[in-house]
Design a protein around this motif. Structure first.
Motif, PDB file in Angstrom:
ATOM      1  N   PHE A  47     -50.794 -52.190 -45.158  1.00 19.54           N
ATOM      2  CA  PHE A  47     -51.560 -52.876 -44.206  1.00 19.54           C
ATOM      3  C   PHE A  47     -52.864 -51.987 -43.817  1.00 19.54           C
ATOM      4  O   PHE A  47     -53.581 -52.380 -42.963  1.00 19.54           O
ATOM      5  CB  PHE A  47     -50.707 -52.701 -42.953  1.00 19.54           C
ATOM      6  CG  PHE A  47     -49.344 -53.242 -42.938  1.00 19.54           C
ATOM      7  CD1 PHE A  47     -49.196 -54.248 -43.364  1.00 19.54           C
ATOM      8  CD2 PHE A  47     -48.316 -52.585 -42.300  1.00 19.54           C
ATOM      9  CE1 PHE A  47     -48.005 -54.938 -43.698  1.00 19.54           C
ATOM     10  CE2 PHE A  47     -46.907 -53.358 -42.400  1.00 19.54           C
ATOM     11  CZ  PHE A  47     -46.671 -54.247 -43.281  1.00 19.54           C
ATOM     12  N   ASN A 196     -50.472 -58.402 -51.012  1.00 19.54           N
ATOM     13  CA  ASN A 196     -51.061 -59.599 -50.431  1.00 19.54           C
ATOM     14  C   ASN A 196     -51.278 -60.651 -51.443  1.00 19.54           C
ATOM     15  O   ASN A 196     -51.588 -61.786 -51.127  1.00 19.54           O
ATOM     16  CB  ASN A 196     -52.398 -59.445 -49.611  1.00 19.54           C
ATOM     17  CG  ASN A 196     -53.483 -59.031 -50.232  1.00 19.54           C
ATOM     18  OD1 ASN A 196     -53.649 -59.267 -51.363  1.00 19.54           O
ATOM     19  ND2 ASN A 196     -54.498 -58.333 -49.616  1.00 19.54           N
ATOM     20  N   PRO A 316     -48.147 -61.100 -45.035  1.00 16.21           N
ATOM     21  CA  PRO A 316     -49.460 -60.292 -45.484  1.00 16.21           C
ATOM     22  C   PRO A 316     -50.609 -61.025 -45.758  1.00 16.21           C
ATOM     23  O   PRO A 316     -51.726 -60.320 -46.037  1.00 16.21           O
ATOM     24  CB  PRO A 316     -48.908 -59.539 -46.565  1.00 16.21           C
ATOM     25  CG  PRO A 316     -47.980 -60.267 -47.357  1.00 16.21           C
ATOM     26  CD  PRO A 316     -47.403 -60.983 -46.286  1.00 16.21           C
TER      27      PRO A 316
END
Length: 336
Positions: A47, A196, A316
């Motif tokens: 993240f 992602n 994500p």
């Protein structure tokens, strides 16, 4: 996807590649149902804007600690560190990130993972803790093929969790001591690819009933029309792994735009059914949601069992939008 249920595989290898990652998630609900605790160790924090930068070639380890009471976050700390602060030791079955660590240990009363945390909030509060995940259910499938693209290690579906958290202000004065006792779970996830660009959404959760433990796992990847839908049930010291039919309904959208189902279910061919009602949103961000959920498990005896559990939803896609980095950084404390 490779699967294991193995304490030995927890620190067996360290995936190479600047976008490869793994995380270890320790979670628990207190016996009285009031408190929820989640501690996650990342060897490469998926993240982080640093992880998602095309120019960054170093890994970004992190420790994230979340403590909730009555459905509200009391403490949320994410500490990010340089790659040199990450240490993994397969012989000791341990991981160290700066001053936080977990390690497999034996004791006269059993075996499990000792977790020690030392983290600072953006307001310079210090959170120290020492907690133990004493294994009740573990090691159902100890062998793991480490060369798979990604794997899910259900290390301990059930563990007794005890310990405490100590909070100090920026002057070092103790302001709070939290004693914790409950039931928890330990999971380990790893992938060799860029998060992602591969994960469209990942849902998982667990619940501890009087006579069984249920864990569900659903992975949908980009470009793959067939998601992985799994239901794992432990009963009478036996782990049952099943493909499951997944259903979802009653969708909502949280403040950052992430769409999620309020109700979902997993049904197997041999008539095991897990129904989930995501009733209490504990935490939300641009790409991750965490709930306390009402869980109902029906096995082949036809008897429904009900309890509360923790569920998570990872989406994500928003990590690609670099203009959101400033908002993501607001939750991250870097290098202390």
């Amino acid at each position: 996807m490779a699967f294991a249920s193995s304490t030995r595989a927890v620190a067996a290898f360290h995936p190479t590649g600047e976008k490869a990652y793994q995380w270890w998630s320790f979670d628990a609900l207190s016996d009285d149902g009031r408190d929820a605790l989640v501690i996650i160790f990342y060897d490469n924090f998926i993240f982080s804007p640093r992880y998602n930068s095309s120019t960054n070639q170093a890994k970004t380890p992190a420790v994230a600690i979340y403590f909730y009471r009555n459905g509200k976050p009391l403490h949320r700390i994410i500490n990010e560190f340089p790659e040199s602060d990450f240490k993994i030791n397969s012989d000791e079955n341990s991981v160290n990130i700066n001053e936080s660590q977990f390690k497999f240990e034996f004791a006269p009363y059993g075996k499990g993972f000792m977790v020690e945390i030392n983290a600072k909030s953006a307001g310079q509060k210090t959170l120290e803790g020492r907690l133990e995940w004493l294994l009740i259910e573990s090691d159902f499938q100890p062998d793991l093929e480490s060369d798979n693209l990604h794997f899910w290690n259900l290390v301990a579906p059930r563990a007794d969790v005890t310990g405490n958290l100590k909070v100090s202000d920026k002057k070092g004065k103790r302001t709070e001591t939290i004693n914790f006792r409950g039931t928890g779970c330990l999971t380990h996830y790893s992938d060799l690819r860029f998060c992602n660009e591969t994960i469209q959404n990942l849902q998982w959760g667990r619940a501890h009933f009087n006579d069984a433990t249920a864990v569900f796992f659903r992975l949908q990847e980009f470009g793959n029309s067939e998601p992985v839908n799994k239901l794992y049930v432990v009963r009478n010291s036996e782990l049952r792994l099943r493909e499951a039919l997944y259903q979802s309904q009653n969708f909502s959208r949280q403040m950052f735009g992430v769409k999620y189902p309020n109700r979902l279910s997993f049904v197997t061919e041999d008539n095991m059914r897990l129904r989930i009602k995501q009733t209490q949103l504990l935490d939300s961000s641009l790409f991750n949601l965490r709930f306390v959920s009402e869980m109902t498990l029906t096995l082949r005896d036809g008897k429904p069992r009900k309890t509360l559990g923790i569920t998570e939803h990872l989406a994500p896609k928003a990590l690609k939008y670099r203009w959101l980095d400033w908002l993501t950084n607001l939750r991250i404390t870097r290098n202390g």
